[in-house]
Scaffold this motif. Structure first.
Motif, PDB file in Angstrom:
ATOM      1  N   LYS A  16       0.829  -1.211   0.000  1.00  0.00           N
ATOM      2  CA  LYS A  16       0.000   0.000   0.000  1.00  0.00           C
ATOM      3  C   LYS A  16       0.860   1.257   0.000  1.00  0.00           C
ATOM      4  N   ALA A  17       1.980   1.212   0.711  1.00  0.00           N
ATOM      5  CA  ALA A  17       2.897   2.350   0.703  1.00  0.00           C
ATOM      6  C   ALA A  17       3.497   2.554  -0.685  1.00  0.00           C
ATOM      7  N   TRP A  18       3.763   1.452  -1.385  1.00  0.00           N
ATOM      8  CA  TRP A  18       4.338   1.540  -2.733  1.00  0.00           C
ATOM      9  C   TRP A  18       3.416   2.306  -3.679  1.00  0.00           C
ATOM     10  N   GLU A  19       2.104   2.200  -3.455  1.00  0.00           N
ATOM     11  CA  GLU A  19       1.146   2.901  -4.304  1.00  0.00           C
ATOM     12  C   GLU A  19       1.118   4.397  -4.019  1.00  0.00           C
ATOM     13  N   ARG A  20       1.796   4.824  -2.962  1.00  0.00           N
ATOM     14  CA  ARG A  20       1.793   6.233  -2.586  1.00  0.00           C
ATOM     15  C   ARG A  20       3.110   6.918  -2.941  1.00  0.00           C
ATOM     16  N   MET A  21       3.774   6.397  -3.919  1.00  0.00           N
ATOM     17  CA  MET A  21       5.022   6.982  -4.398  1.00  0.00           C
ATOM     18  C   MET A  21       5.271   6.512  -5.818  1.00  0.00           C
ATOM     19  N   ALA A  22       6.224   7.127  -6.473  1.00  0.00           N
ATOM     20  CA  ALA A  22       6.583   6.726  -7.834  1.00  0.00           C
ATOM     21  C   ALA A  22       8.096   6.670  -7.945  1.00  0.00           C
ATOM     22  N   VAL A  23       8.631   5.479  -8.211  1.00  0.00           N
ATOM     23  CA  VAL A  23      10.057   5.343  -8.489  1.00  0.00           C
ATOM     24  C   VAL A  23      10.276   5.774  -9.925  1.00  0.00           C
ATOM     25  N   THR A  24      11.104   6.768 -10.135  1.00  0.00           N
ATOM     26  CA  THR A  24      11.217   7.385 -11.453  1.00  0.00           C
ATOM     27  C   THR A  24      12.531   8.133 -11.593  1.00  0.00           C
ATOM     28  N   THR A  25      12.951   8.330 -12.823  1.00  0.00           N
ATOM     29  CA  THR A  25      14.096   9.197 -13.098  1.00  0.00           C
ATOM     30  C   THR A  25      13.644  10.610 -13.433  1.00  0.00           C
ATOM     31  N   ASP A  26      12.331  10.821 -13.554  1.00  0.00           N
ATOM     32  CA  ASP A  26      11.817  12.144 -13.913  1.00  0.00           C
ATOM     33  C   ASP A  26      12.137  13.154 -12.816  1.00  0.00           C
ATOM     34  N   THR A  27      12.767  14.237 -13.208  1.00  0.00           N
ATOM     35  CA  THR A  27      13.154  15.285 -12.271  1.00  0.00           C
ATOM     36  C   THR A  27      12.416  16.568 -12.641  1.00  0.00           C
ATOM     37  N   TYR A  28      11.857  17.231 -11.654  1.00  0.00           N
ATOM     38  CA  TYR A  28      11.104  18.460 -11.892  1.00  0.00           C
ATOM     39  C   TYR A  28      11.784  19.606 -11.145  1.00  0.00           C
ATOM     40  N   PRO A  29      12.739  20.296 -11.798  1.00  0.00           N
ATOM     41  CA  PRO A  29      13.434  21.406 -11.135  1.00  0.00           C
ATOM     42  C   PRO A  29      12.476  22.487 -10.634  1.00  0.00           C
ATOM     43  N   ASP A  30      11.387  22.736 -11.370  1.00  0.00           N
ATOM     44  CA  ASP A  30      10.432  23.759 -10.933  1.00  0.00           C
ATOM     45  C   ASP A  30       9.794  23.391  -9.601  1.00  0.00           C
ATOM     46  N   ALA A  31       9.565  22.098  -9.379  1.00  0.00           N
ATOM     47  CA  ALA A  31       8.985  21.658  -8.111  1.00  0.00           C
ATOM     48  C   ALA A  31       9.976  21.863  -6.969  1.00  0.00           C
ATOM     49  N   LEU A  32      11.250  21.608  -7.226  1.00  0.00           N
ATOM     50  CA  LEU A  32      12.269  21.838  -6.205  1.00  0.00           C
ATOM     51  C   LEU A  32      12.349  23.322  -5.856  1.00  0.00           C
TER      52      LEU A  32
END
Length: 336
Positions: free
Chosen positions: A286-302
């Motif tokens: 259930k915890a796994w469904e609450r995250m996304a393992v990804t290489t996508d980086t969003y500098p604007d979000a940072l």
């Protein structure tokens, strides 16, 4: 289950001591030097754990040329990076941003996971929605940490502030996950902005209820919970090692995306090796469904997170993250 939590806490405390004693190999100036990788034994560090356990880093860097050190928190990781005890690795964005803004040598090469923050309330706390936080208390792993900022900026939009700035919502910081469990059980805290899998653990094992799902919190789906970082010095002096690391990182992320069962088994086995206890499978999935393992980086979000941290007065100066993110090498690998 308390035994499992206490085992994690004790093991990570020992890890912190061991990490402080690790010698650096980053000053050798040799292209074939050993590479020391830092990470946390957490669910959202699955890419690091998979890469280590499945041998992806050994394949790319050379089995005799890669070492691993795990950490209990981001501050210890950053200290190790700054002293050269580690060369590259996985950490939350908050500690990396704070270090960069104080003039520290750190660069984000990519992402490893997004999401993984859950806001939960104790059963009987009287909190059903964020509006109910007035006069209540909440805890986070650290003052000004990623999860703290995410919750407080949402509260501020509702006209609520923490007692840190004279508001009516009590914030208790530096609460370890095992202590969150005890505080919920004993009614000592009303809510938590918790990293996964701890948020899901509180829901599934203690009957807490979700106030804000991971994709409903501030920047929930775009904000990296784990970024890949190194120093500019290491990147410039050892580009071949950095590229090899990133190739292994991509393999790890792709493995985690394609084979969830094997990934979660690998993570749980790694946790067992460390603590002699395993996460309950329902919590893990259930915890796994609450995250996304990804290489996508969003500098604007940072940058948006840093702006929110400044708005909440966790930072004294308006943050400028120009030069903080450089995904050019990762982007080149992904485009092949």
């Amino acid at each position: 289950m308390r035994k499992w939590l206490l085992g994690v806490t004790a093991a990570l405390a020992l890890t912190a001591l061991a990490a402080c004693g690790t010698e650096s190999s980053s000053t050798s100036g040799e292209e074939d030097q050993d590479v020391t990788i830092g990470y946390f034994p957490n669910l959202d560090h699955a890419a690091a754990i998979v890469g280590k356990e499945k041998g992806f880093f050994a394949e790319e860097l050379g089995e005799e040329k890669v070492e691993f050190t795990h950490f209990p928190n981001g501050n210890d990781f950053i200290e190790a990076l700054s002293t050269g005890s580690i060369d590259i690795g996985y950490v939350g964005p908050g500690p990396a941003i704070n270090y960069y803004l104080t003039g520290g040598d750190v660069v984000v090469l990519g992402s490893a996971a997004n999401g993984a923050t859950l806001i939960v309330a104790r059963d009987g706390s009287g909190i059903e929605t964020l509006d109910d936080f007035d006069g209540k208390s909440f805890c986070t792993p650290g003052n000004g940490c990623t999860h703290n900022v995410q919750l407080e900026i949402m509260l501020k939009e509702l006209g609520l502030e923490s007692n840190r700035v004279g508001g009516t919502v009590e914030h208790q910081s530096r609460i370890a996950p095992s202590n969150m469990v005890a505080m919920f059980e004993q009614g000592q805290i009303d809510a938590a902005a918790a990293p996964e899998p701890w948020g899901t653990y509180l829901v599934e094992e203690l009957g807490a209820h979700v106030v804000a799902e991971w994709n409903d919190v501030f920047l929930g789906e775009e904000l990296a919970s784990v970024v890949v970082v190194t120093t500019r010095e290491f990147l410039e002096n050892h580009p071949e090692q950095v590229e090899a690391f990133l190739r292994a990182h991509v393999k790890s992320v792709e493995f985690a995306q394609e084979d969830v069962d094997a990934t979660l088994e690998t993570v749980n086995d790694a946790l067992f090796d460390l603590t002699q206890n395993r996460l309950p499978e329902d919590v893990l999935y259930k915890a796994w469904e609450r995250m996304a393992v990804t290489t996508d980086t969003y500098p604007d979000a940072l940058q948006a997170w840093a702006d929110a941290s400044y708005e909440l007065k966790f930072m004294d100066e308006d943050p400028n993250l120009d030069g903080f993110v450089d995904t050019s090498l990762l982007d080149s690998i992904l485009s092949e």
